[in-house]
Enzyme design. Sequence first.
Site, PDB file in Angstrom:
ATOM      1  N   LYS A 141      14.263  -7.394  -0.471  1.00 58.64           N
ATOM      2  CA  LYS A 141      15.117  -6.843  -0.529  1.00 58.64           C
ATOM      3  C   LYS A 141      16.028  -7.151   0.946  1.00 58.64           C
ATOM      4  CE  LYS A 141      15.220  -3.425  -3.529  1.00 58.64           C
ATOM      5  NZ  LYS A 141      14.105  -4.144  -4.616  1.00 58.64           N
TER       6      LYS A 141
HETATM    7  C1  LIG Z   1      17.324   0.991  -6.648  1.00 56.31           C
HETATM    8  C2  LIG Z   1      15.835   0.788  -6.630  1.00 56.31           C
HETATM    9  N1  LIG Z   1      15.715   2.142  -5.935  1.00 56.31           N
HETATM   10  C3  LIG Z   1      14.822   1.917  -5.902  1.00 56.31           C
HETATM   11  C4  LIG Z   1      13.403   0.317  -5.425  1.00 56.31           C
HETATM   12  C5  LIG Z   1      11.849   0.756  -5.396  1.00 56.31           C
HETATM   13  O1  LIG Z   1      11.826   0.152  -4.031  1.00 56.31           O
HETATM   14  P1  LIG Z   1       9.997  -0.039  -3.700  1.00 56.31           P
HETATM   15  O2  LIG Z   1      10.052  -1.142  -4.344  1.00 56.31           O
HETATM   16  O3  LIG Z   1      10.461  -0.142  -1.721  1.00 56.31           O
HETATM   17  O4  LIG Z   1       9.551   0.976  -3.475  1.00 56.31           O
HETATM   18  C6  LIG Z   1      13.926  -0.543  -6.439  1.00 56.31           C
HETATM   19  C7  LIG Z   1      13.319  -1.556  -6.254  1.00 56.31           C
HETATM   20  O5  LIG Z   1      13.720  -2.846  -6.672  1.00 56.31           O
HETATM   21  C8  LIG Z   1      15.277  -0.966  -6.511  1.00 56.31           C
HETATM   22  O6  LIG Z   1      15.804  -1.626  -7.053  1.00 56.31           O
END
Ligand SMILES: Cc1ncc(COP(=O)(O)O)c(C=O)c1O
Length: 427
Positions: free
Chosen positions: A217
């Site tokens: 990210k």
């Molecule tokens: C649009 C979106 N929401 C939520 C997430 C979830 O993030 P995390 O991996 O920090 O739980 C992601 C992860 O790639 C994402 O792309």
Amino acid sequence: MSHRQKPLTLARDEKGSIRVPFFRPSIGDAEIEEVVECLRSGWLTTGPRTRRFEEEFASAVGAKHSVAVNSCTAALHLAVEALGLQPGQAVLVPTMTFAATAEVVRYQGAVPVLVDCESKTLNMDLDDARRKLHEIADGQRLVGRQVEVVGMIPVHVGGRMMDMHAVRDFAARHGLWVVEDAAHALPAAFRAGPGEPWKRSGENTADVTCFSFYANKTITTGEGGMAVTDNETIAARIRQMSLHGLSHDAWKRQAGNNSWDYRIVAPGYKYNFTDIAAAVGLHQLARAEEMRLERQQIAEFYLEKLAAVDQLDLPELPANRIHSWHLFPIRLRLGDLSLDRNAFMELLRQRGVGCSVHWRPLHLHPYYEETFGWRSEHLPVATAEWQRLITLPVFPGMHDEERQHVVDVVVDLCAAHSTSRSWRRAA
Ligand SMILES: Cc1ncc(COP(=O)(O)O)c(C=O)c1O
């Protein structure tokens, strides 16, 4: 102290060609030194560095309260829990998103009502959201059962923000709460038009806004997430439920005059953040805008160099957005090419360009198809667009030779597989 770590040499295959990864995290000496200090400090889990990270994060996005947790998924779950989402209720969720956005609704026993995307931005289409609400109000069993829609979870796909004024107006008109999935949107901002004030994602743009610090990210702590809100009661509930529903956490019990005698006030979760991760996050956060500018330069380079390629549709450089450029999605004009998206991606891979697809829409995954009966024709735009989507690599610290290699390979493949004669001749 050098901030950024660039590899000394480019990655090359056995023939000497450059290989560009899809993503390479930008970890500087400051992050490494802070982690070492944290390890030596004697306090590894949620503690003083987490608190500092939360404070600096809240101030960076312009929010009143922030709670660090171990993923964006956890933040989204805690947000819908704090907003009171109940079994049998339903939430508008874009079909064009990652698993997490919808699964947190299922964690609560509620139902995601999938909404199509706008073809230009790939963000949630509010016209389709309205259509879906009307169909439900008309008694149609869109998800195989009668449901009451109570909230919505818009996503800023790739870091290009939706107009959150429009989202909140829509939500207010239909009596919905808004949880903003800002996993891609740090930093990102929007404004209503030229001369209007900028508003950052998280700056009271939703009831709760959730960010991700996953490995690839825009800022990373390996794994991690943050929930921000201006609502003190919701913030308190999120904090409490992030650590087993305890009345106060271990750091407070050890460090302050608080009693050892905590109380379990709700059956919470084990979602708390660690100080080791916060040690990385503090320095990533300080470089968030610098890294965004680097990604923007790469995006502008792609936009310029690929502008004349007839076989591609490119994302726009929007005037009223500060785009995080977490992703750079291109779309193939399949009618002008003799191969499909998967074959194109395989050739990119063979030529040393790491790429991905964001995403196969949720309604085309077996769980959502089989459980709720979603079909391609219910969400036609996402169904058509995903078949031509490819995400190119964009990350800070990308070498000039790497971005040039990406452009060269994409241009070559389009020329070599064009169905138009003029292109073949030009190539
Ligand atoms: C649009 C979106 N929401 C939520 C997430 C979830 O993030 P995390 O991996 O920090 O739980 C992601 C992860 O790639 C994402 O792309």
